[in-house]
Every structure is written in C-alpha cells, then in structure tokens.
Design a protein around this motif. Sequence first.
Motif, PDB file in Angstrom:
ATOM      1  N   ASP A 160      35.387 -11.626  67.229  1.00  0.00           N
ATOM      2  CA  ASP A 160      35.588 -11.960  65.821  1.00  0.00           C
ATOM      3  C   ASP A 160      36.974 -12.597  65.666  1.00  0.00           C
ATOM      4  N   ALA A 162      23.240 -11.247  60.752  1.00  0.00           N
ATOM      5  CA  ALA A 162      22.293 -10.446  61.530  1.00  0.00           C
ATOM      6  C   ALA A 162      21.408 -11.329  62.404  1.00  0.00           C
ATOM      7  N   THR A 216      32.301 -15.477  66.568  1.00  0.00           N
ATOM      8  CA  THR A 216      31.942 -15.818  65.191  1.00  0.00           C
ATOM      9  C   THR A 216      32.671 -17.081  64.749  1.00  0.00           C
ATOM     10  N   ARG A 227      30.064  -7.912  62.216  1.00  0.00           N
ATOM     11  CA  ARG A 227      30.520  -6.675  62.863  1.00  0.00           C
ATOM     12  C   ARG A 227      29.507  -5.554  62.649  1.00  0.00           C
ATOM     13  N   GLN A 228      28.985  -5.453  61.437  1.00  0.00           N
ATOM     14  CA  GLN A 228      28.003  -4.415  61.132  1.00  0.00           C
ATOM     15  C   GLN A 228      26.731  -4.617  61.948  1.00  0.00           C
ATOM     16  N   ALA A 229      26.219  -5.843  61.978  1.00  0.00           N
ATOM     17  CA  ALA A 229      24.983  -6.121  62.719  1.00  0.00           C
ATOM     18  C   ALA A 229      25.171  -5.913  64.213  1.00  0.00           C
ATOM     19  N   TRP A 230      26.339  -6.260  64.714  1.00  0.00           N
ATOM     20  CA  TRP A 230      26.624  -6.084  66.143  1.00  0.00           C
ATOM     21  C   TRP A 230      26.608  -4.597  66.512  1.00  0.00           C
ATOM     22  N   ALA A 231      27.227  -3.796  65.657  1.00  0.00           N
ATOM     23  CA  ALA A 231      27.248  -2.356  65.913  1.00  0.00           C
ATOM     24  C   ALA A 231      25.842  -1.773  65.814  1.00  0.00           C
ATOM     25  N   GLU A 232      25.064  -2.215  64.821  1.00  0.00           N
ATOM     26  CA  GLU A 232      23.701  -1.705  64.655  1.00  0.00           C
ATOM     27  C   GLU A 232      22.814  -2.090  65.828  1.00  0.00           C
ATOM     28  N   ALA A 252      31.769  -3.128  71.004  1.00  0.00           N
ATOM     29  CA  ALA A 252      32.640  -3.824  70.057  1.00  0.00           C
ATOM     30  C   ALA A 252      33.473  -4.904  70.734  1.00  0.00           C
ATOM     31  N   GLU A 287      32.414  -9.684  58.391  1.00  0.00           N
ATOM     32  CA  GLU A 287      32.195  -8.260  58.162  1.00  0.00           C
ATOM     33  C   GLU A 287      30.742  -7.876  58.418  1.00  0.00           C
ATOM     34  N   LEU A 288      29.803  -8.712  57.979  1.00  0.00           N
ATOM     35  CA  LEU A 288      28.393  -8.433  58.231  1.00  0.00           C
ATOM     36  C   LEU A 288      28.042  -8.627  59.705  1.00  0.00           C
TER      37      LEU A 288
END
Length: 332
Positions: A314, A262, A278, A299-304, A309, A296-297
């Motif tokens: 990645d 993040a 990454t 990808r989540q932080a990027w989307a948030e 995308a 994986e984290l």
Amino acid sequence: MFDTLRSKRRGQRRWPRGFADRLTHPMPSWRHVQKLMLSGGMKPDLRDSNRIPLAVASDLPAVPEGGSSVTWIGHATCVVRMGGVTLLTDPVWSQRIPGVKPRFSPPGIPLEAIGHIDAVAISHNHFDHLDAPTIKRLPRDTTMLVPAGLAWWFRRLGFTQVTELDWWETASIGPVEAQFVPAHHWSRRTLFDGCQSLWGGWMFTAEGGSATQQRVFFAGDSAYGNYFSEIGQRCPNIDLALMPVGAFLPRWFMKPLHMNPAEAVRATEDLGAARMGTIHWGAFAMSAEAPMAPVELARQAWAEAGRPAEDLWDFAVGETRDLIPSPTAPRA
C-alpha cells in the motif's frame, strides 16, 4: 543504455479501423455519462485528502545489487527498475487533466530526477494514463511501448522509437521482456475515436534463469473478469501485481470499467501473484468514493482473503519498495 529494441514484429503495421470487437462490455453511452455528471458521481467528499500518505523525494534510491524496485509516483505512474532497466508506466506529472479537479497529491518524485528511461509503457489513451504535457517533456528517442493503433500519436510528436503491440505480443528492452496483455476496459480520447486503439496491461519479466527471474504485472485500467486467470496461466510466478483500486463508485457506472478494491484482491489471486501494489488512487477526483477509501478497503479485503499484511504494498506517494522473494505467497 539499451539502444536496440527487439520485437516479434517490426516496422509500422496495418491495424483494423477499430477494436470494438475486443470489448467485454459496451462502452459508456453519453446518456450514462450525463447521468453520472448530474448525480455528482465526479464530485467526491475530499475532506480526507490530507490523509493520503506521502513519501515525496527529490531522487530515486539506489536499486540493490542484482535486485528490482518499484516506485509509485502517483495514480497509475510507476517507475519499475529490474534487470538494470528503468521502465515508466502511464506517466502523468501534470497538475491537472481534462475534466477533473487539479490533483490533490503531488507527483512522488520529479520527472527529471528519474534519469535515463529505457522505455515507457502505455496502457491506453485515456487522459489520466496518456498525458500529453508529460509525454512532451520526454526525449524524442525514448522507447515507447504502446497499444495497437496508437503509434501515430507519438510519431506525430516526433518520437522515433515507437513499438505498438497487440495482446500477447512482446518486446524486449535489454534483458527485460515487456508483454502487452488483455484488460477489461476500452479507449477513447475524443468524441469520435472510441476503441480506435487498443487497451491493456503490461507484464514485465527480467530474465536471468529460473532462480533469478522476476516478474511485475501492471494492470493499467481494468474491470474484473476472466483475463486475469488467463494471464496468470500464461505468465506464472508473478512477484508483484500493480492493481488499480480507485475510481470504483458509483458501481452502476464503474463496475464494467474499473475494479473495486475487493475485486482487485480477487484478481491478484486469479493471477497467482505473490504481492499486490495499490495504484490508481489518491491523485485525481475521478469518481464518487472518498480519496482514502480505495486503499483502506484494499487493506480490509486483503486481510479478509487471509493474505499476509506484508504482501500488500500500500504505497505512499513517492515510496520505493525493493522486490525480494516472499516465502508466504502462492506460486504456480
């Protein structure tokens, strides 16, 4: 082949005895390192290591005419090709490095398959970024761009084209400018050489006029901090930021040393970069998180963060991506 290296400063330089005054956080004490080891902080659950995406190849694909590309070899090792120049960051092809288990993903492309390397850029002297067995495999006339206070290490091995730089200094390799920039990190290779050489990241800029300039940032190792905003202000319009997302747990130990995913996304936004790649994960068991957790984290932080995308690179190990302008990314 580019046979000249133009630097703002020439020749061997006299540096201070150390760079501890550049620290933004105290170096880890041996008491903290011992606590980390005893707590199992260097022994993650490796059961998902077989999920690390691989695109291992026997050769590099061609670069599009007039374009640029980046190949992730693994960990912090990348091949950056821009302006007709081939740059290699923090090369590590060894199966293992001191103090950790053997790598659990192979290098993405054989070192010999890269061909002529115009310059190698080193971020700092930690073993996972400065790997002696790999460096010894390179021709001794390879241009080495290294942090202040580290040239002696390469000259001792017989390298003849070594330029060491302080923060914000630049060297040019053909049409590509390489600028050494600050990082929130530290250096040490033995018990007795803490902060005797500098640490940092690299900004690579292929000049070709405002319409065709391309810029790639390689962070090396860094915690999160205000240097990223400063780098972005000094070096606007970054097309790709290669950001470390691994080795972030446990946070009580790693927070002043390495970003978590993040924070890497936040730092990319501070830079004003169009894309984030990454790196610094998926090769060595250097911390407590599972092997796939960093990407994986991320990808989540990027989307948030509401970022597209397609602007998160990645990489799979060995994957090459071509750099073209992104219509969705913020620009300075």
